[in-house]
Design a protein around this motif. Structure first.
Motif, PDB file in Angstrom:
ATOM      1  N   GLU A   1     -79.101 -13.862   6.764  1.00 27.31           N
ATOM      2  CA  GLU A   1     -79.225 -13.058   7.997  1.00 27.31           C
ATOM      3  C   GLU A   1     -80.175 -13.726   9.001  1.00 27.31           C
ATOM      4  N   GLU A   2     -81.298 -14.216   8.480  1.00 26.67           N
ATOM      5  CA  GLU A   2     -82.299 -14.811   9.366  1.00 26.67           C
ATOM      6  C   GLU A   2     -81.740 -16.050  10.088  1.00 26.67           C
ATOM      7  N   LYS A   3     -80.968 -16.842   9.350  1.00 26.94           N
ATOM      8  CA  LYS A   3     -80.387 -18.039   9.966  1.00 26.94           C
ATOM      9  C   LYS A   3     -79.332 -17.662  11.008  1.00 26.94           C
ATOM     10  N   LEU A   4     -78.528 -16.655  10.679  1.00 31.82           N
ATOM     11  CA  LEU A   4     -77.524 -16.194  11.651  1.00 31.82           C
ATOM     12  C   LEU A   4     -78.223 -15.729  12.934  1.00 31.82           C
ATOM     13  N   LEU A   5     -79.300 -14.973  12.760  1.00 34.57           N
ATOM     14  CA  LEU A   5     -80.028 -14.472  13.938  1.00 34.57           C
ATOM     15  C   LEU A   5     -80.607 -15.627  14.758  1.00 34.57           C
TER      16      LEU A   5
ATOM     17  N   ILE B   1     -69.679 -12.549  19.326  1.00 32.78           N
ATOM     18  CA  ILE B   1     -69.274 -11.677  18.212  1.00 32.78           C
ATOM     19  C   ILE B   1     -69.391 -12.468  16.912  1.00 32.78           C
ATOM     20  N   ALA B   2     -70.254 -11.980  16.019  1.00 28.68           N
ATOM     21  CA  ALA B   2     -70.397 -12.595  14.699  1.00 28.68           C
ATOM     22  C   ALA B   2     -69.497 -11.824  13.737  1.00 28.68           C
ATOM     23  N   VAL B   3     -68.453 -12.463  13.278  1.00 27.32           N
ATOM     24  CA  VAL B   3     -67.497 -11.798  12.376  1.00 27.32           C
ATOM     25  C   VAL B   3     -67.889 -12.120  10.941  1.00 27.32           C
ATOM     26  N   ARG B   4     -68.185 -11.075  10.171  1.00 26.16           N
ATOM     27  CA  ARG B   4     -68.604 -11.271   8.775  1.00 26.16           C
ATOM     28  C   ARG B   4     -67.679 -10.576   7.799  1.00 26.16           C
ATOM     29  N   ASP B   5     -66.870  -9.629   8.301  1.00 24.88           N
ATOM     30  CA  ASP B   5     -65.949  -8.877   7.452  1.00 24.88           C
ATOM     31  C   ASP B   5     -64.838  -9.825   6.969  1.00 24.88           C
TER      32      ASP B   5
ATOM     33  N   PRO C   1     -68.046 -17.978   5.744  1.00 28.83           N
ATOM     34  CA  PRO C   1     -68.548 -16.603   5.596  1.00 28.83           C
ATOM     35  C   PRO C   1     -68.782 -15.900   6.927  1.00 28.83           C
ATOM     36  N   VAL C   2     -68.885 -16.681   8.002  1.00 26.22           N
ATOM     37  CA  VAL C   2     -69.094 -16.110   9.347  1.00 26.22           C
ATOM     38  C   VAL C   2     -68.199 -16.866  10.328  1.00 26.22           C
TER      39      VAL C   2
ATOM     40  N   ALA D   1     -64.376 -19.641  23.145  1.00 28.82           N
ATOM     41  CA  ALA D   1     -64.423 -20.568  22.008  1.00 28.82           C
ATOM     42  C   ALA D   1     -64.667 -19.786  20.725  1.00 28.82           C
ATOM     43  N   VAL D   2     -64.302 -20.425  19.629  1.00 22.68           N
ATOM     44  CA  VAL D   2     -64.472 -19.833  18.294  1.00 22.68           C
ATOM     45  C   VAL D   2     -65.060 -20.922  17.405  1.00 22.68           C
ATOM     46  N   THR D   3     -65.943 -20.545  16.492  1.00 19.44           N
ATOM     47  CA  THR D   3     -66.356 -21.512  15.463  1.00 19.44           C
ATOM     48  C   THR D   3     -66.622 -20.817  14.136  1.00 19.44           C
ATOM     49  N   PRO D   4     -66.166 -21.421  13.061  1.00 18.57           N
ATOM     50  CA  PRO D   4     -66.654 -20.975  11.762  1.00 18.57           C
ATOM     51  C   PRO D   4     -68.132 -21.355  11.647  1.00 18.57           C
TER      52      PRO D   4
END
Ligand SMILES: Cc1cc2nc3c(=O)[nH]c(=O)nc-3n(C[C@H](O)[C@H](O)[C@H](O)COP(=O)(O)O)c2cc1C
Length: 170
Positions: free
Chosen positions: A23-27, A48-52, A73-74, A141-144
């Motif tokens: 979570e901390e790295k994503l933030l 938009i961070a997609v995690r589902d 994963p994201v 744009a989109v990125t994994p």
């Protein structure tokens, strides 16, 4: 690492581990985007961070079947929050703003040991449908985002002489 070292070592990653992104790295990655410069400081963007996992699975066909999108994963989906605005210079402000934000994010991700792959091959309409993005917004744009499961060699770049000129086009 210096910014230039991060720039030199970043690669587009097309294989991902299933290991979750902390979570901390994503933030921290999202923070790098939030702090990016924008024309008139408008900041008309949404990250938009997609995690589902179910939504990530649905993003694969929306991204032209690029299956590695489904490994991550994201997935970050960078949207222009509103209509495009053409600047006096003739260039599209929102697309440029979003591109700068994602550039900052992919560098922060690299600094944190995370892989990304900027995607331009996606259907704006399909991604919007999967994520309930309103009709008046645009996906730029989109990125994994995730831990790499490969270590690609650097891709070739044009030489300095080919891409740099001083005091006029040469
Ligand atoms: C605007 C843009 C769109 C891209 N679209 C895709 C894409 O849809 N799929 C993909 O696998 N890579 C895509 N890439 C990644 C490029 O192929 C990659 O950046 C380039 O080959 C250089 O490799 P590197 O990023 O490892 O240095 C895109 C990159 C950019 C900047």
């Amino acid at each position: 690492m210096s910014v230039l070292d991060v720039i030199k070592t970043r690669r587009s990653i097309r294989k991902y581990q299933s290991k979750p992104v902390e979570e901390e790295k994503l933030l921290q990655v999202l923070e790098a985007g939030r702090l990016a410069p924008a024309a008139n400081n408008a900041q008309e963007w949404k990250f938009i961070a997609v995690r589902d996992p179910e939504l990530i699975k649905k993003l694969v066909p929306a991204c032209g079947g690029q299956s590695f999108v489904g490994e991550a994963p994201v997935v970050l989906v960078i949207c222009a929050d509103g209509e495009e605005k053409i600047m006096y210079c003739g260039q599209p402000a929102r697309a440029i703003d979003c591109s700068i934000a994602l550039s900052f994010m992919i560098l922060e991700a690299a600094e944190l040991g995370l892989g990304t792959c900027w995607l331009g091959y996606f259907s704006n309409d399909k991604v919007k449908r999967v994520l309930n993005i309103p009709a008046d917004k645009n996906v730029v744009a989109v990125t994994p985002l995730g831990y790499a499961n490969e270590s690609p060699a650097p891709r070739p770049r044009k030489s300095v002489d080919e891409v740099v000129a001083y005091d006029g086009w040469k």
